[in-house]
Design an enzyme around this catalytic site. Structure first.
Site, short mmCIF file in Angstrom:
data_model
loop_
_atom_site.label_atom_id
_atom_site.label_comp_id
_atom_site.label_asym_id
_atom_site.label_seq_id
_atom_site.Cartn_x
_atom_site.Cartn_y
_atom_site.Cartn_z
N GLU A 1 0.65 -4.11 -11.35
CA GLU A 1 -0.79 -3.92 -11.17
C GLU A 1 -1.43 -3.85 -12.55
OE1 GLU A 1 -1.84 -0.59 -8.73
OE2 GLU A 1 -0.77 -1.35 -6.98
N VAL B 1 0.84 -1.20 0.00
CA VAL B 1 0.00 0.00 0.00
C VAL B 1 0.88 1.26 0.00
CG1 VAL B 1 -1.88 1.24 1.16
CG2 VAL B 1 -1.76 -1.27 1.31
N ALA B 2 0.62 2.09 -1.01
CA ALA B 2 1.40 3.33 -1.08
C ALA B 2 1.08 4.20 0.13
CB ALA B 2 1.06 4.08 -2.36
N ASP C 1 -8.06 2.57 -11.54
CA ASP C 1 -8.00 1.12 -11.45
C ASP C 1 -9.18 0.61 -12.26
OD1 ASP C 1 -5.81 1.27 -9.85
OD2 ASP C 1 -6.93 1.10 -7.97
N SER D 1 0.85 8.13 -3.38
CA SER D 1 -0.02 7.39 -4.30
C SER D 1 -0.40 8.26 -5.48
CB SER D 1 -1.29 6.94 -3.59
OG SER D 1 -2.23 6.50 -4.55
N HIS E 1 -2.92 7.95 -7.19
CA HIS E 1 -4.37 8.19 -7.21
C HIS E 1 -4.70 9.61 -6.74
CE1 HIS E 1 -6.05 4.37 -8.53
NE2 HIS E 1 -5.02 3.80 -7.93
ZN ZN Z 1 -4.27 1.96 -8.61
#
Ligand code: ZN
Length: 376
Positions: A344, A285-286, A300, A291, A293
């Site tokens: 990912e 987990v970033a 995603d 992140s 995002h």
């Molecule tokens: Zn992602």
């Protein structure tokens, strides 16, 4: 009246003499000036500035300069107060770069014992201040090895040396990895990213502040797996275009996650910590701020045909087509060591079509693109 006239007549002859002398002086001066302008013109026609041309004449170097022809470094040398006559030939052989204190730096490097080709190489890889600092240090051993890589930086020389010594990596990999800060401690030794741009890079070495927020719009429910998701406006429009085209061809895309604020990432880390423990979070987990995002440019993506995206036909479609809409697969398996994130298959990043096309065609990561073109 008569007396005055007499006086004037008496004065007439010396006046004529003076005027004659003055006339001769004038003609000589004009001739000298014409000759001088012709000489200057000849030098200037080769691309030298007025100032440089004057100095060339003044220093009696016209014949030498004419024999060399157009030469920007020579021009800079003759324009500079730091001009050294004994380095004249060196100047003409060193590649010009636009840089403050160019001649001062060149003088220092010549004095340090660098060859002209070494100096050309050094000048290409740093700004005036970096070159000056590099000239102050002891003469380095592995100049060509690292600096034949286009985007190598003078200021990273010691790190290149250490990294290649410690890892045994070749010079090109070493330069890339060090420029990407992969020799530093992730999440600890980072740069702050403050400005939004479609080519911005956020990763374990490049952090967003707590209050960083892009220009967000809400994503309509038909494109997403839940209500109320947000992402950056242009990226959302690009996704919709891609979604519609995919749909026409029989592929069902869906957004499972998009923009996440700094606080969202804090909460996610907590949830996963409770579910899977510290080491899972550390690994997968970033951390907040790190992140992608949070840029509003990351999506995603899921498939409506399969629960496991990597096994779906949409996954294959995305790999072949996403770049046409400005998206890149951000964390490919084979580049985990560069991106710092585990593969990912669902995580796509909007970068705009110019960059996505380049990255897709050259099969590189956003990090490499950054090192090549953006890291100035
Ligand atoms: Zn992602």
């Amino acid at each position: 009246m008569g007396k005055v006239q007499k006086k004037r007549l008496k004065l007439k002859e010396p006046y004529v003499k003076v005027l004659k002398v003055l006339g001769v002086i004038c003609v000589v001066l004009i001739a000298v000036f014409v000759f001088y302008r012709k000489e200057i013109g000849e030098i200037k026609s080769l691309g030298y500035s007025e100032k440089a041309s004057n100095n060339i004449l003044f220093k009696y170097k016209k014949d030498y300069v004419l024999s060399v022809g157009e030469n920007k470094t020579l021009n800079a040398a003759f324009e500079s107060d730091n001009f050294k006559e004994e380095y004249l030939e060196d100047y003409s052989k060193i590649n010009y770069v636009k840089q403050d204190n160019l001649i001062k730096n060149i003088n220092k490097l010549i004095k340090k014992g660098y060859s002209n080709s070494d100096i050309s190489l050094i000048l290409e890889h740093g700004d005036s201040k970096e070159v000056s600092e590099f000239a102050d240090r002891e003469k380095v051993k592995y100049l060509e090895e690292f600096f034949s890589v286009k985007y190598a930086k003078l200021s990273n020389y010691d790190r290149y040396l250490n990294y290649s010594y410690e890892t045994g990596e070749d010079e090109e990999t070493t330069v890339l990895y060090v420029n990407l800060n992969l020799d530093k401690t992730p999440y600890e030794d980072y740069e702050d990213v403050k400005k939004f741009s479609y080519d911005m890079v956020v990763n374990k070495y490049r952090k967003l502040g707590e209050d960083f927020e892009p220009n967000l719009v809400e994503i309509k429910e038909e494109y997403a797996s839940e209500k109320g998701m947000k992402a950056e406006r242009v990226a959302v429009n690009a996704f919709i275009k891609m979604y519609e085209d995919a749909k026409k061809e029989g592929y069902g895309l869906v957004i499972n996650s998009s923009y996440r604020s700094y606080q969202d990432q804090v909460d996610i880390a907590e949830t996963y910590r409770e579910l899977y423990g510290d080491s899972y979070v550390e690994k997968y987990v970033a951390k907040p701020g790190f992140s992608e995002h949070q840029t509003g440019l990351a999506f995603d993506i899921g498939s409506t045909s399969s629960n496991v995206f990597a096994n779906s036909k949409e996954y294959t479609w995305m790999q072949e087509n996403a770049y046409k809409y400005g998206f890149i697969l951000r964390f490919p398996k084979k580049y985990e060591d560069i991106t710092g994130f585990r593969n990912e298959p669902w995580h796509y990043r909007y970068v705009g079509t110019k960059i996505s096309k380049y990255i897709w065609e050259n099969d590189i990561t956003l990090e490499e693109y950054y090192a090549l073109f953006l890291d100035k």
